[in-house]
Design an enzyme around this catalytic site. Structure first.
Site, PDB file in Angstrom:
ATOM      1  N   SER A 132       0.520  -1.346   0.010  1.00  0.00           N
ATOM      2  CA  SER A 132       0.254  -0.138  -0.200  1.00  0.00           C
ATOM      3  C   SER A 132       0.821   1.010   0.356  1.00  0.00           C
ATOM      4  O   SER A 132       1.976   0.695   0.739  1.00  0.00           O
ATOM      5  CB  SER A 132      -0.526  -0.582   1.180  1.00  0.00           C
ATOM      6  N   TYR A 142      -1.024  -0.135  10.021  1.00  0.00           N
ATOM      7  CA  TYR A 142      -0.958  -0.823   8.485  1.00  0.00           C
ATOM      8  C   TYR A 142       0.047  -0.109   8.131  1.00  0.00           C
ATOM      9  O   TYR A 142       0.706  -1.526   6.804  1.00  0.00           O
ATOM     10  CB  TYR A 142      -2.074   0.057   8.098  1.00  0.00           C
TER      11      TYR A 142
HETATM   12  N1  NAP Z   1      -8.504   0.590  -1.672  1.00  0.00           N
HETATM   13  C1  NAP Z   1      -7.401   1.230  -1.357  1.00  0.00           C
HETATM   14  O1  NAP Z   1      -7.777   2.001  -1.707  1.00  0.00           O
HETATM   15  C2  NAP Z   1      -6.234   0.221  -0.988  1.00  0.00           C
HETATM   16  C3  NAP Z   1      -4.704   0.780  -0.421  1.00  0.00           C
HETATM   17  C4  NAP Z   1      -3.770   0.084  -0.432  1.00  0.00           C
HETATM   18  C5  NAP Z   1      -4.339  -1.000  -0.657  1.00  0.00           C
HETATM   19  N2  NAP Z   1      -4.761  -1.724  -0.142  1.00  0.00           N
HETATM   20  C6  NAP Z   1      -4.587  -2.808  -0.052  1.00  0.00           C
HETATM   21  O2  NAP Z   1      -5.216  -4.157  -1.493  1.00  0.00           O
HETATM   22  C7  NAP Z   1      -5.939  -5.064  -0.499  1.00  0.00           C
HETATM   23  C8  NAP Z   1      -7.050  -5.676  -1.649  1.00  0.00           C
HETATM   24  O3  NAP Z   1      -8.117  -4.499  -0.354  1.00  0.00           O
HETATM   25  P1  NAP Z   1      -9.498  -3.633  -1.442  1.00  0.00           P
HETATM   26  O4  NAP Z   1      -9.362  -2.498  -1.999  1.00  0.00           O
HETATM   27  O5  NAP Z   1      -9.890  -5.006  -2.143  1.00  0.00           O
HETATM   28  O6  NAP Z   1     -10.180  -3.860  -0.107  1.00  0.00           O
HETATM   29  P2  NAP Z   1     -11.647  -4.557   0.597  1.00  0.00           P
HETATM   30  O7  NAP Z   1     -12.533  -4.552  -0.586  1.00  0.00           O
HETATM   31  O8  NAP Z   1     -12.147  -4.679   1.551  1.00  0.00           O
HETATM   32  O9  NAP Z   1     -11.497  -6.763   0.089  1.00  0.00           O
HETATM   33  C9  NAP Z   1     -10.629  -7.038   1.159  1.00  0.00           C
HETATM   34  C10 NAP Z   1     -10.640  -8.780   0.954  1.00  0.00           C
HETATM   35  O10 NAP Z   1      -9.832  -9.314   1.850  1.00  0.00           O
HETATM   36  C11 NAP Z   1     -10.438 -10.172   2.531  1.00  0.00           C
HETATM   37  N3  NAP Z   1      -9.715 -11.309   3.626  1.00  0.00           N
HETATM   38  C12 NAP Z   1      -9.484  -9.790   4.923  1.00  0.00           C
HETATM   39  N4  NAP Z   1      -8.726 -10.712   5.602  1.00  0.00           N
HETATM   40  C13 NAP Z   1      -8.793 -12.057   5.628  1.00  0.00           C
HETATM   41  C14 NAP Z   1      -8.284 -13.432   5.876  1.00  0.00           C
HETATM   42  N5  NAP Z   1      -7.677 -13.089   7.007  1.00  0.00           N
HETATM   43  N6  NAP Z   1      -8.288 -14.118   5.704  1.00  0.00           N
HETATM   44  C15 NAP Z   1      -8.748 -14.084   4.031  1.00  0.00           C
HETATM   45  N7  NAP Z   1      -9.689 -12.452   3.780  1.00  0.00           N
HETATM   46  C16 NAP Z   1      -9.851 -11.645   4.328  1.00  0.00           C
HETATM   47  C17 NAP Z   1     -11.746  -9.790   2.799  1.00  0.00           C
HETATM   48  O11 NAP Z   1     -12.686 -10.369   3.436  1.00  0.00           O
HETATM   49  P3  NAP Z   1     -13.720 -11.163   4.211  1.00  0.00           P
HETATM   50  O12 NAP Z   1     -13.924 -10.091   4.974  1.00  0.00           O
HETATM   51  O13 NAP Z   1     -14.878 -11.477   3.717  1.00  0.00           O
HETATM   52  O14 NAP Z   1     -12.677 -11.940   4.727  1.00  0.00           O
HETATM   53  C18 NAP Z   1     -11.827  -8.232   1.240  1.00  0.00           C
HETATM   54  O15 NAP Z   1     -12.074  -9.281   0.648  1.00  0.00           O
HETATM   55  C19 NAP Z   1      -5.918  -5.590   0.317  1.00  0.00           C
HETATM   56  O16 NAP Z   1      -4.735  -5.740   1.009  1.00  0.00           O
HETATM   57  C20 NAP Z   1      -5.581  -3.712   1.002  1.00  0.00           C
HETATM   58  O17 NAP Z   1      -5.088  -4.080   2.137  1.00  0.00           O
HETATM   59  C21 NAP Z   1      -6.220  -1.610  -0.346  1.00  0.00           C
END
Ligand code: NAP
Length: 238
Positions: A132, A142
């Protein structure tokens, strides 16, 4: 086949659906059944799903039990910031719990998913982990947890390179239309983040799909051990 963790929502969902539309076999993983089932339904049952908590060894074993044969690509989107939407830790115990939860959600889950699937990875397979922009800004626990993920990716690339397996990390900036902010994003903060980009636009999950698919493909056969930013230029690097 391709394994997309966190594949029920946000970036992982966009990656899983795109791989499916390209004709690939995809397994999505996450803890909650409902978002996974929605992806399965949208693909007429072609994408398969497994509910598991990848921050635990049992969860990683549950994932591996659903995999038969070769994994061409592991896209580990599972992760998040447990501090979002929860009250500030008021005690040392609460602070320790939050720190462990944040590391478990991001670093532990990545390491366990990779180790559980290691026997299914072979020459030509590729792993994409998710860091991130928060790693560059030092956001609470984080940011450090995501810095650990990108560092882990570097070591993993060195360890798996001799097996012909590539490992890269994608570090997005703010990406809208995900569950990451758990409904806490305000129009004012979103505008700040948009204005911080060089391109003056807010990222969406599809913006991350192209780089992910490139890193999975043989066109990236000489690209490994990299941490690549997808952030509209809000954190330029050289
Ligand atoms: N959105 C942003 O602005 C942003 C920016 C930088 C980095 N990121 C990173 O990008 C990645 C994808 O995130 P996203 O933005 O698409 O957000 P998101 O929609 O919250 O997706 C995260 C997914 O991870 C799953 N998850 C979380 N903990 C888990 C666990 N212990 N075991 C299995 N599944 C798990 C969640 O599903 P469940 O809760 O059902 O398990 C959810 O589907 C993440 O690593 C996030 O930190 C996001």
């Amino acid at each position: 086949m391709y394994v997309v963790t966190g594949g029920g929502t946000g970036i992982g969902r966009a990656v899983a659906l795109s791989l499916h539309h390209r004709g690939e076999a995809v397994l999505v993983a996450g803890r909650r059944r409902a978002p996974l089932d929605d992806v399965v339904a949208r693909t007429g049952g072609a994408v398969t799903a497994v509910s598991c908590d990848l921050a635990t060894p049992d969860g990683a074993r549950t994932l591996a039990a659903q995999v038969a044969g070769r994994v061409d690509g592991l896209v580990h989107c599972a992760g998040g910031n447990p501090a979002i939407g929860t009250p500030e830790a008021a005690t040392l115990d609460a602070e320790a719990d939050l720190l462990r939860d944040t590391l478990d959600s991001n670093l532990t889950s990545a390491a366990l998913a990779v180790s559980a699937l290691s026997g299914h990875l072979a020459a030509g397979s590729a792993i994409v982990l998710f860091g991130s922009i928060a790693a560059e800004h030092g956001v609470g626990f984080y940011g450090p947890a995501k810095a650990a993920v990108s560092s882990y990716a570097l070591g993993l690339a060195a360890a798996l390179g001799p097996r012909g397996i590539r490992v890269n990390c994608i570090s997005p900036g703010y990406i809208a239309d995900t569950e990451f902010f758990a409904g806490t994003m305000t129009p004012e903060r979103e505008e700040e983040l948009r204005a911080a980009t060089t391109l003056g636009r807010t990222g969406v999950p599809d913006d991350v799909v192209g780089l992910t698919e490139f890193l999975l493909s043989s066109r990236a056969q000489h690209v490994t051990g990299q941490n690549l930013h997808v952030d509209g230029g809000s954190h330029p690097t050289r």
